[in-house]
Design a protein around this motif. Structure first.
Motif, mmCIF file in Angstrom:
data_model
loop_
_atom_site.group_PDB
_atom_site.id
_atom_site.type_symbol
_atom_site.label_atom_id
_atom_site.label_comp_id
_atom_site.label_asym_id
_atom_site.label_seq_id
_atom_site.Cartn_x
_atom_site.Cartn_y
_atom_site.Cartn_z
ATOM 1 N N GLY A 279 0.823 -1.210 0.000
ATOM 2 C CA GLY A 279 0.000 0.000 0.000
ATOM 3 C C GLY A 279 0.851 1.251 0.000
ATOM 4 O O GLY A 279 1.824 1.353 0.749
ATOM 5 N N ASN B 172 -3.066 6.045 -1.895
ATOM 6 C CA ASN B 172 -4.325 5.571 -1.316
ATOM 7 C C ASN B 172 -4.541 6.324 -0.006
ATOM 8 O O ASN B 172 -3.657 6.326 0.862
ATOM 9 C CB ASN B 172 -4.262 4.064 -1.001
ATOM 10 N N ALA C 2 -9.678 5.490 2.514
ATOM 11 C CA ALA C 2 -9.872 4.356 1.601
ATOM 12 C C ALA C 2 -9.388 3.062 2.253
ATOM 13 O O ALA C 2 -10.042 2.016 2.146
ATOM 14 C CB ALA C 2 -9.124 4.606 0.293
ATOM 15 N N VAL C 3 -8.246 3.133 2.938
ATOM 16 C CA VAL C 3 -7.697 1.954 3.614
ATOM 17 C C VAL C 3 -8.656 1.483 4.710
ATOM 18 O O VAL C 3 -8.896 0.284 4.882
ATOM 19 C CB VAL C 3 -6.308 2.257 4.209
ATOM 20 N N CYS D 185 -11.563 -0.422 3.197
ATOM 21 C CA CYS D 185 -11.152 -1.755 2.746
ATOM 22 C C CYS D 185 -10.917 -2.712 3.910
ATOM 23 O O CYS D 185 -11.057 -3.927 3.754
ATOM 24 C CB CYS D 185 -9.894 -1.666 1.890
ATOM 25 N N LEU E 246 -9.154 5.463 -3.294
ATOM 26 C CA LEU E 246 -8.391 4.251 -3.571
ATOM 27 C C LEU E 246 -7.884 4.288 -5.007
ATOM 28 O O LEU E 246 -8.662 4.224 -5.951
ATOM 29 C CB LEU E 246 -9.271 3.007 -3.353
ATOM 30 N N HIS F 53 -5.153 2.220 -6.093
ATOM 31 C CA HIS F 53 -4.720 0.886 -6.512
ATOM 32 C C HIS F 53 -5.050 -0.116 -5.418
ATOM 33 O O HIS F 53 -5.080 0.220 -4.229
ATOM 34 C CB HIS F 53 -3.219 0.850 -6.847
ATOM 35 N N GLY F 54 -5.311 -1.358 -5.829
ATOM 36 C CA GLY F 54 -5.649 -2.382 -4.849
ATOM 37 C C GLY F 54 -5.990 -3.700 -5.515
ATOM 38 O O GLY F 54 -6.011 -3.819 -6.746
ATOM 39 N N ALA G 292 -6.711 -2.824 0.049
ATOM 40 C CA ALA G 292 -5.825 -1.690 -0.255
ATOM 41 C C ALA G 292 -4.348 -2.059 -0.175
ATOM 42 O O ALA G 292 -3.494 -1.352 -0.710
ATOM 43 C CB ALA G 292 -6.110 -0.533 0.702
#
Length: 506
Positions: free
Chosen positions: A45, A49, A53-54, A57, A265, A267-268, A288
């Motif tokens: 991560g 992000n 957002a984390v 998730c 977010l 990327h994930g 995430a």
């Protein structure tokens, strides 16, 4: 963590690691900087992000709400707080319809997940087991048969997709299931991502086998597949297969839409369930900080360089840096151990060499003892800004590998062997080009394989379990001895044992 950090470091970025308190345990963060901008990372991560957002998730129930609000297909389900009664949860399960899936909303790696619960009794058992563990809530979903695919999305693009097959063995008509598991675990040791993730024989595995009238001693037919888990997590013995080119446009769109449904977010990883009911895929989870090992080391298919593509995104100016093709690496285990133990709180890694290193190994026959002469050679190597190792190959053979920025620098090292006290110990020197990766610094390799932290922890756990079994057996034996000693028969026959002592002496 290491693959992203290594890629950035090889591109000439400044790399730092630091430890921090994450709840009751220590964890590691790292940063990469080009002097103008710095980005911070935890695992896979990055700071593009957002924290919000984390947090979404990390909560499966909250993730489901965001997905549903953006019309992303999800299996029917509902999250429950720890205050919810068993009756409420069972009532909802009946409304969804059995079989169902039970998940803790805040656990990772498939921990505490129960799938294909067929009735109220099985759900009640799973609930009782879940509530013995600490979690902030539970999620109930309809169980849907299909294939689970982990899709990695970055900035609106699908970079990789890996199908995860649950732990299984394939019969050969001769070996038992236990022998097949042992064989597969030996094979997993040769794959970096799977090396410390063996198929564990636990109660869940035994229950699954028992439901098919099988045991560890059963011998499957040649070609027969025996599944050992119902979940496909790599941590419990699953196997990754690259299927990036097999995803349909609709399935890719579902994964991209899932990531964009969570504000902040960039990327994930998206866990996508593909079935007859959900041909475009239904989203199970969004992570995430997903593990990248399945994409880097698939059992089948082409590996995808996620760390390289991530660094292209975070530091676009480094995309064509010459150092990205470097063959040098740094010792991550020592860094991790120093931070974990509290010896250091921050470590800056020495900058990477600017280019691919030239390397050569000298095979020396004679009386040269690596342990005795390590400090001397180490000083000479570091004075010349070289890297390498010394290794005892046999009673009269020692290897010295050196690497530097040019072939001329490496060749020049040969003159070290003409030093008076060293020359007298050498009978013969052979040279070969070294084509393997080079670790920064200079060290002595004693020929024995060192154990990783994970392997040491496993050995400690197994030793403690063995010790506990021995103590229990000892207590049972002592109980039996006391029982016999206090019995009437033992007391009544004591005079016979006394009479027998003189006879035994004779």
């Amino acid at each position: 963590m290491y693959t992203i950090a290594l890629e950035g470091w090889r591109r000439g970025l400044s790399l730092k690691f630091n430890s921090y308190k994450n709840g009751n345990k220590k964890d590691i963060r790292y940063s990469l900087s080009d002097g103008m901008q710095t980005h911070h990372f935890e695992g896979s991560g990055g700071d593009l992000n957002t924290d919000e957002a984390v947090a979404v998730c990390d909560d499966k129930g909250l993730t489901k709400q965001h997905l549903a609000a953006s019309s992303v297909p999800v299996p029917p389900g509902k999250s429950f707080g720890i205050e919810a009664t068993m009756g409420e949860i069972i009532e909802f399960a009946n409304k969804v319809g059995f079989p169902v899936v039970l998940k803790p909303i805040d656990d990772k790696g498939g921990n505490g997940v129960f799938v294909h619960l067929r009735n109220e009794h099985e759900l009640a058992e799973a609930l009782n087991e879940s509530r013995r563990k600490e979690c902030s809530g539970l999620l109930i979903e309809e169980h849907i048969e299909g294939e689970e695919v982990r899709v990695y999305v970055l900035a609106g693009q699908v970079l990789a997709a890996t199908k995860r097959v649950p732990a299984h063995v394939i019969g050969d008509g001769e070996k038992s299931i236990k022998e097949l598991i042992d064989q597969k675990n030996d094979d997993r040791k040769n794959i970096p991502h799977l090396r410390h993730r063996p198929i564990k024989i636990d109660d869940k595995v035994k229950r699954i086998l028992s439901s098919s009238n099988l045991s560890m001693e059963s011998i499957p037919k040649a070609g027969e597949t025996i599944f050992l888990r119902r979940t496909s997590n790599i941590s419990t013995g699953g196997e990754p297969i690259d299927v990036t080119d097999m995803l349909t446009a609709e399935q890719k769109n579902t994964a991209v839409k899932a990531v964009s449904s969570i504000p902040g977010l960039m990327h994930g990883g998206v866990d996508l369930l593909v079935s007859q009911k959900y041909k475009a895929g239904a989203v199970l989870e969004v992570n995430a900080k997903p593990g990248l090992g399945s994409h880097l080391f698939p059992i089948e298919g082409e590996a995808k360089d996620i760390p390289g593509m991530m660094l292209d995104y975070y530091f676009p100016k480094t995309k064509k840096m010459p150092g990205s093709n470097s063959n040098v690496y740094f010792d991550f285990q020592t860094i991790k151990s120093s931070l974990d133990s509290g010896t250091l709180r921050e470590i800056k890694v020495t900058d990477s060499p600017a280019s691919h290193l030239a390397a050569k190994v000298y095979k020396i026959t004679g009386d040269l003892d690596p342990v005795t002469y390590l400090p001397w050679f180490q000083k000479k190597v570091l004075e010349k800004e070289l890297h390498g190792f010394m290794k005892k190959k046999s009673e009269d053979t020692t290897e010295i590998m050196v690497a530097g920025s040019s072939k001329a620098e490496v060749d020049a090292f040969y003159e070290v062997f003409s030093h008076g006290s060293i020359k007298s110990l050498i009978a013969k020197i052979e040279e070969e080009d070294w084509t393997k990766p080079v670790k920064m610094g200079f060290e002595l390799i004693d020929g024995s394989r060192s154990l990783s932290v994970q392997e040491l922890e496993n050995k400690i756990v197994n030793t403690l379990r063995s010790y506990e079994r021995i103590i229990k057996d000892k207590e049972k034996v002592e109980h039996q001895i006391n029982k016999v000693s206090n019995s009437r028969m033992w007391k009544w026959t004591s005079f016979i044992r006394k009479l027998g002592k003189p006879l035994r002496k004779k």
